[in-house]
Structures are given as structure tokens and as C-alpha cells.
Design a protein around this motif. Structure first.
Motif, short mmCIF file in Angstrom:
data_model
loop_
_atom_site.label_atom_id
_atom_site.label_comp_id
_atom_site.label_asym_id
_atom_site.label_seq_id
_atom_site.Cartn_x
_atom_site.Cartn_y
_atom_site.Cartn_z
N GLY A 4 41.33 37.83 63.38
CA GLY A 4 41.31 38.84 62.33
C GLY A 4 42.72 39.15 61.86
N GLY A 5 42.90 40.27 61.21
CA GLY A 5 44.24 40.65 60.79
C GLY A 5 44.37 40.76 59.29
N ASN A 6 45.58 41.09 58.88
CA ASN A 6 45.82 41.42 57.48
C ASN A 6 45.74 40.21 56.55
OD1 ASN A 6 46.52 44.35 57.76
ND2 ASN A 6 48.04 43.49 59.14
N MET A 7 46.21 39.04 56.99
CA MET A 7 46.13 37.85 56.15
C MET A 7 44.66 37.48 55.90
SD MET A 7 47.44 35.18 54.53
CE MET A 7 47.43 33.39 54.34
N GLY A 8 43.86 37.49 56.95
CA GLY A 8 42.45 37.17 56.80
C GLY A 8 41.73 38.13 55.88
N SER A 9 42.01 39.43 56.04
CA SER A 9 41.37 40.44 55.19
C SER A 9 41.79 40.30 53.74
CB SER A 9 41.71 41.84 55.71
OG SER A 9 41.16 42.07 56.98
N ALA A 10 43.11 40.09 53.53
CA ALA A 10 43.61 39.95 52.17
C ALA A 10 43.03 38.71 51.51
CB ALA A 10 45.14 39.88 52.19
N MET A 11 42.97 37.61 52.24
CA MET A 11 42.44 36.37 51.68
C MET A 11 40.94 36.48 51.41
SD MET A 11 43.60 33.49 50.61
CE MET A 11 45.24 33.85 51.22
N GLN A 12 40.22 37.15 52.28
CA GLN A 12 38.78 37.32 52.08
C GLN A 12 38.51 38.07 50.78
OE1 GLN A 12 36.74 39.20 55.37
NE2 GLN A 12 34.97 39.72 54.13
N GLY A 13 39.22 39.19 50.58
CA GLY A 13 38.99 39.98 49.37
C GLY A 13 39.46 39.29 48.11
N HIS A 14 40.63 38.63 48.20
CA HIS A 14 41.19 37.98 47.01
C HIS A 14 40.32 36.80 46.58
CE1 HIS A 14 45.31 37.54 44.87
NE2 HIS A 14 44.32 37.31 44.05
N ARG A 15 39.83 36.02 47.54
CA ARG A 15 38.98 34.88 47.21
C ARG A 15 37.65 35.35 46.63
NH1 ARG A 15 40.73 29.96 49.46
NH2 ARG A 15 38.61 29.12 49.56
N ALA A 16 37.16 36.50 47.09
CA ALA A 16 35.95 37.07 46.50
C ALA A 16 36.23 37.51 45.07
CB ALA A 16 35.47 38.26 47.34
N TYR A 17 37.36 38.15 44.85
CA TYR A 17 37.68 38.74 43.54
C TYR A 17 37.85 37.68 42.46
CZ TYR A 17 39.77 42.22 40.40
OH TYR A 17 40.02 43.06 39.35
N ILE A 18 38.32 36.49 42.84
CA ILE A 18 38.55 35.43 41.85
C ILE A 18 37.36 34.50 41.70
CG2 ILE A 18 41.06 35.47 42.12
CD1 ILE A 18 40.78 33.12 44.04
N GLY A 19 36.23 34.86 42.27
CA GLY A 19 35.04 34.04 42.06
C GLY A 19 34.31 33.62 43.31
N HIS A 20 34.54 34.32 44.42
CA HIS A 20 33.88 34.03 45.69
C HIS A 20 34.08 32.57 46.13
CE1 HIS A 20 31.82 37.87 44.76
NE2 HIS A 20 31.87 38.00 46.08
N LYS A 21 35.36 32.22 46.30
CA LYS A 21 35.67 30.91 46.89
C LYS A 21 35.34 30.96 48.38
CE LYS A 21 38.99 28.32 45.45
NZ LYS A 21 40.34 27.74 45.23
N LYS A 22 35.01 29.82 48.93
CA LYS A 22 34.47 29.76 50.29
C LYS A 22 35.46 30.32 51.31
CE LYS A 22 31.57 26.86 53.17
NZ LYS A 22 30.78 25.62 53.19
N PHE A 23 34.96 31.21 52.14
CA PHE A 23 35.75 31.85 53.18
C PHE A 23 34.86 31.91 54.42
CE2 PHE A 23 36.94 35.45 55.76
CZ PHE A 23 38.31 35.52 55.71
N VAL A 24 35.21 31.11 55.42
CA VAL A 24 34.41 31.08 56.65
C VAL A 24 34.98 32.11 57.62
CG1 VAL A 24 33.61 29.69 58.59
CG2 VAL A 24 33.88 28.64 56.33
N ARG A 25 34.17 33.09 57.95
CA ARG A 25 34.59 34.15 58.87
C ARG A 25 33.96 33.88 60.24
NH1 ARG A 25 32.25 39.45 58.86
NH2 ARG A 25 31.31 38.87 56.86
N PRO A 26 34.74 33.36 61.20
CA PRO A 26 34.16 33.03 62.51
C PRO A 26 33.56 34.26 63.20
CG PRO A 26 36.35 32.06 62.27
CD PRO A 26 36.17 33.01 61.14
#
Length: 556
Positions: free
Chosen positions: A468-490
Motif C-alpha cells: 500500500g502507500g501513497n504511490m499506490g493510492s495516487a496511481m489508483q485514483g489518477h488511473r481511474a480519473y483518466i478513464g479507469h486504466k487497469k490497476f491490480v490491487r493485490p
């Protein structure tokens, strides 16, 4: 924990020698309490005669009604050569005020950081590989930052505020700082105060002396937020003698009412509020307009400076042109193992090294009441390289896939990466993508290096964080915001037992992992659920994304 530092251009652009002519005042007390806000002025310290000349100029300027700080900003000596070498050229002068171009409207639909598109699934891919590379269904969600009429009416006065000023000192690595900067803007809005460009403190782990303007585009930051909060580079001369309110700590989950009750009276009286210790302190549940403001700051206002953004784009294109790629944020650095309290998986020798560091720095250890086994079973330990490789393989990633490794150097070096390299030999880093000399301006600048990782990761077809952490959270939200690009959350809590069960075949393990992660691949996921309340920056649906929000985004 952050330590104070001298910075090249503090939010108060005044030569330190000027204060030797003044009696002890609240402002000099402020500098003593926050040494990181001081600057050195070798020009004045090496030319005693210039003292009187400088005082004479100040008197003339005060009589003519001009700004003292404006002259100081212009007359400062350039940065020492060694600072210039560490900093890439920027598109804006470090002491420039808002120019005419800063007043040009920013169209939000064109200001978001946009990555390269995901690749179409190849016709030669197997069914399993096609499933792996397939992007999630975004369900028609698009950014929508349509603020209420009440918010926009209040903006008329708030965006012109010249009496109250907020200074926020942010700590940590790049993505931790981003989160604090987002909340700094929101707090300024709550207090109806002008925001001084945030001060980046030196973290004891990262030891990065970069300033805001070294990483983020200050002019773009100001322009994007000019309808929400007035952002300025320096404290005006009218507030130099003010007695600031200083707060180094805040409780968790504070509301707008708490902030106004705690600080507004003193801010109105003194005119300056300095805040530290704001990380993750502002409530995740805020009024709708403030949640939208968070998204506006995170996904529109915080843009990297041109040299960093352009180099990041080059690295991403060099990788993207070869075909689809996975970005892994492997959290295998020494400090991660120290803080998490987990075993490295590299054997007793490496575990002993980490144990000794923990003993010497007990304040860094999280969840002291849990054993290593309890942490691991609770999903609190990072996945190591072998575990990540097994998960990727189980989810259908082809062995020939390009794997971009983001993050710092792993503790244990090549040994720590061996499990990943054996399964996926095409592992690539920014150092491998960069051409000779391209990374030279960013040596010993972890924030800039992390920004490059961020840019390349945002353009990846698939992103997976090992922890987890800030990079993962930031990337999860940003990828969602630009069109829900695939983000695998283990789902670490659930997969640990299967990773350690040697009786399960690889085929059965793959089937279990696919089923377990079917809904953990970046599909629209609402911020609030019956079980949890989450950060809008990681979960922008529904406050910042809706199915009919394109027109409203352009209007805002």
C-alpha cells in the motif's frame, strides 16, 4: 521525521541580514522556530557597505508605496553554482509574481495530466493473455467538477484575499507531499485565506532538498486554482511584523468546523498561520465542493515542471512504442522493511541488518503490538519480488511482458529481484530507458526520480503495487480519473495463505487468484461503502466522476 533546512527561495523573500537591523520581533521568532524558512544571502553578507545602501533603498520604496519584497526578489544574488547544477531549468523565474498569462482561464478538461493510451489487445494473444491486458469497464464515468453556485459565489472574495495567509510545511516523499499539498489548498479554502506556495521540508530518509518549484509547475498551480484560492509565492511586506500562529500537530479526522474553530480567530488577528503535521489529518468526509477541490488539485493543478514532465513522457514513449507494459511499484527499500516490521525473505543475514536498524530507530516501527507473523497474515507486509511474480503469472501475464520497475533500489540488491527476473526477464527501469546524461540533473533528487516513475507508470497498460502507500493510492485514483486504466490491487490479506501453501498446483493457484482479483482491477469503485470510508483521491467516484459530467467539467 523531517528536519529543518535552508532553502533557496523561501516563502518570505527577504535577506536574512535585513533582520539584524531590527529588534527581536514576532517575525524573527518565527524564523528561529522554523529554521527551514530561512535563506542565506551571500551578496549582502560579503559587502558591508551595501547594508546602508539597502536601508536607504527600503526607505525610498516605503515612501513611494512600493513593495519591499518586490525589490528584494529582484535584487537577490543568483543561486550558488552547486544549487544550479542540481536543479533543471524551469519555465518560470523563481521569484516572479503572477504575470498576465497567469490570469488566463484554465480549461479543466484540457489541464489534467493525460498519459499514453492503453494498447489494443493483440490478435495473437492467448485467451489468458487477452484477459490480462484487457482494460476494465469504466461504465461511462467521466470527470465532473461542477461546483455549486454557493461555492462559486464565495470564490469571488476568497480568490482575492490579501489579509490572511496560510503557510503549510509538508514532509515525506513525493506522493506523501502531494497528498499534503492537496489538503493545504482545502484548508486555505476553509479558512478563506491566501495560500503561500507550500514549503517542502527535508525528510530524514529521502534527504531531498528540492523545493516546490523544482518539482511542480508553480504558474500552472496558481492559474488552475485562481477561482478557488489565491496562491502567492511570498508573504507581503504588510505582514512581516505579524505575530504568526504556529501549529505543528493536528488530530486525525478533523472537520472544516474544527479547523475554523481552532484557527480562524487567531488568523484574523495575526494574519499568518503556519501549519505542520497535516499528513492524513483532514477528514476524508468533506462537503461535496471540497471533495471536488481535492480532485481539482490532485489531477489538474499539480503538474510537474516541464523538464521533468517532458523527460517522463520520453521514457514512457520509448517503452510504449515496443508494446504493452506492466508497471510495478516494488516497495522493497530498506526503510519499508524497517517501518513495516516484516521479514525481508532474503534470509537471516538481511533480517538481522533490518532488526538492528529497528532497534536504533524504534520510532520508525509501525504496529509494535503485532508479531511478524501477525503482520503478514493481516496483509500488512509488502509482497516480495517472487510473490509478485507468482501473482502476475497467475493473473495471466505473459513471460515476455515488459515490466517497468518503479521505486527505489531494493534492499538486498539483485538478490531481492531474483524471483521476479526469473519469471519475467524483461524488467526495465528508468535508468535503462534514459539516454546518456538525461538523468544527470536528477541525481540525488529522489522526488524528481519518483516523478519520472509516476509519469511512466501512469502510461502503463497495467499497474500493480506490491504494498500500500501513497504511490499506490495516487496511481489508483489518477488511473481511474483518466478513464479507469487497469490497476491490480493485490488482496494481500487473502492471498498470503495461498502463496505459502505448497500443496496447491500452479493451475489451481492461478484459478484462485483470477477469481479473487476479478473485482480488484480498476473498475469504478465508490468511495464510501458500508464497511469503509476512503480517500477521494484514490476513489474519485462519485464525487469527482459521474456518467454525465463532461459539460460540467468544461464549465468549471
Amino acid at each position: 521525521m523531517a528536519k529543518p533546512r535552508n532553502i533557496k527561495s523561501s516563502f518570505i523573500k527577504t535577506p536574512s541580514t535585513f533582520f539584524t537591523f531590527l529588534p527581536v520581533s514576532p517575525f524573527t521568532s518565527l524564523l528561529n522556530k522554523f529554521p527551514s524558512l530561512r535563506i542565506h544571502m551571500p551578496y549582502f553578507s560579503s559587502r558591508p557597505r551595501s547594508y546602508l545602501f539597502f536601508i536607504f533603498l527600503l526607505i525610498l520604496l516605503s515612501l513611494s508605496g512600493l513593495s519591499v519584497l518586490r525589490l528584494v526578489s529582484i535584487s537577490q544574488n543568483p543561486s550558488p553554482p552547486f544549487l544550479t547544477l542540481l536543479s533543471p531549468p524551469t519555465s518560470h523565474p523563481p521569484f516572479a509574481s503572477l504575470s498576465s498569462k497567469n490570469h488566463e482561464p484554465v480549461v479543466l478538461s484540457r489541464s489534467a495530466t493525460m498519459p499514453l493510451p492503453a494498447h489494443p489487445v493483440s490478435g495473437n494473444a492467448t485467451a489468458e493473455e487477452a484477459e490480462f491486458w484487457a482494460q476494465p469497464d469504466g461504465e461511462g464515468y467521466r470527470p465532473c467538477l461542477d461546483f455549486t453556485i454557493q461555492y462559486r459565489k464565495a470564490s469571488a472574495n476568497i480568490s482575492k484575499e490579501k489579509q490572511k495567509f496560510l503557510v503549510v510545511v509538508v514532509v515525506g516523499g513525493l506522493n506523501q507531499q502531494r497528498k499534503q499539498i492537496v489538503d493545504a489548498v482545502v484548508i486555505a479554502r476553509i479558512l478563506e485565506a491566501a495560500l503561500i506556495v507550500p514549503v517542502l521540508a527535508v525528510d530524514q530518509i529521502w534527504k531531498d532538498e528540492s523545493e516546490f518549484s523544482d518539482i511542480f509547475d508553480v504558474d500552472h498551480f496558481k492559474r488552475t486554482l485562481q477561482a478557488d484560492v489565491r496562491v502567492v509565492s511570498s508573504l507581503p511586506s504588510t505582514h512581516l511584523g505579524s505575530k504568526p500562529t504556529i501549529s505543528r500537530h493536528m488530530p486525525y479526522n478533523v472537520s472544516p468546523l474544527w479547523i475554523r474553530t481552532k484557527f480562524l480567530k487567531e488568523l484574523n488577528r495575526g494574519g499568518v498561520l503556519i501549519l505542520g503535521g497535516t499528513y492524513s489529518k483532514l477528514s476524508m468526509n468533506l462537503p461535496l465542493d471540497l471533495q471536488k477541490l481535492r480532485c481539482k488539485v490532485a489531477f489538474h493543478a499539480l503538474r510537474f515542471v516541464s523538464p521533468i514532465q517532458e523527460l517522463g513522457n520520453k521514457l514512457a514513449r520509448r517503452l510504449w512504442i515496443r508494446g504493452p507494459y506492466i508497471a510495478l511499484h516494488l516497495r522493497l527499500e530498506e526503510d519499508v522493511w524497517v517501518r513495516s516490521g516484516c521479514l525481508t525473505g532474503l534470509g537471516p543475514k538481511h533480517d538481522d541488518i533490518i532488526s538492528k536498524i529497528r532497534e536504533s530507530q524504534p520510532q520508525l516501527i509501525e504496529r509494535l503490538n503485532m508479531t511478524n507473523t501477525q503482520r503478514r497474515l493481516a496483509g500488512l507486509c509488502p509482497l516480495n519480488a517472487l510473490q509478485v511474480a507468482r501473482l502476475l503469472k497467475a493473473l495471466g501475464a505473459p513471460r515476455t511482458a515488459q515490466v517497468y520497475r518503479a521505486g527505489g533500489e531494493p534492499f538486498g540488491g539483485a538478490q531481492a529481484l531474483q524471483g521476479l527476473m526469473e519469471e519475467f526477464p524483461n524488467v526495465i527501469t528508468k535508468e535503462m530507458l534514459a539516454r546518456e546524461g538525461e538523468l544527470l540533473p536528477y541525481i540525488n533528487r529522489p522526488s524528481a526520480m519518483a516523478a519520472l516513475d509516476y509519469i511512466v507508470s501512469l502510461s502503463s497498460d497495467v499497474f500493480l503495487p506490491s504494498h500500500g502507500g501513497n504511490m499506490g493510492s495516487a496511481m489508483q485514483g489518477h488511473r481511474a480519473y483518466i478513464g479507469h486504466k487497469k490497476f491490480v490491487r493485490p488482496n494481500k490479506r487473502e492471498i498470503v495463505g495461498f502463496l505459502e501453501d505448497t500443496s496447491i498446483s500452479e493451475a489451481e493457484f492461478g484459478s484462485i487468484m483470477k477469481k479473487m482479483h476479478r473485482t480488484y482491477q480498476g473498475q469504478p469503485d465508490k468511495r464510501t461503502t458500508k464497511r469503509s470510508i476512503r480517500d477521494v483521491i484514490a476513489y474519485p467516484v462519485p464525487e469527482c466522476m459521474c456518467k454525465h459530467g463532461i459539460k460540467s467539467l468544461q464549465r468549471s
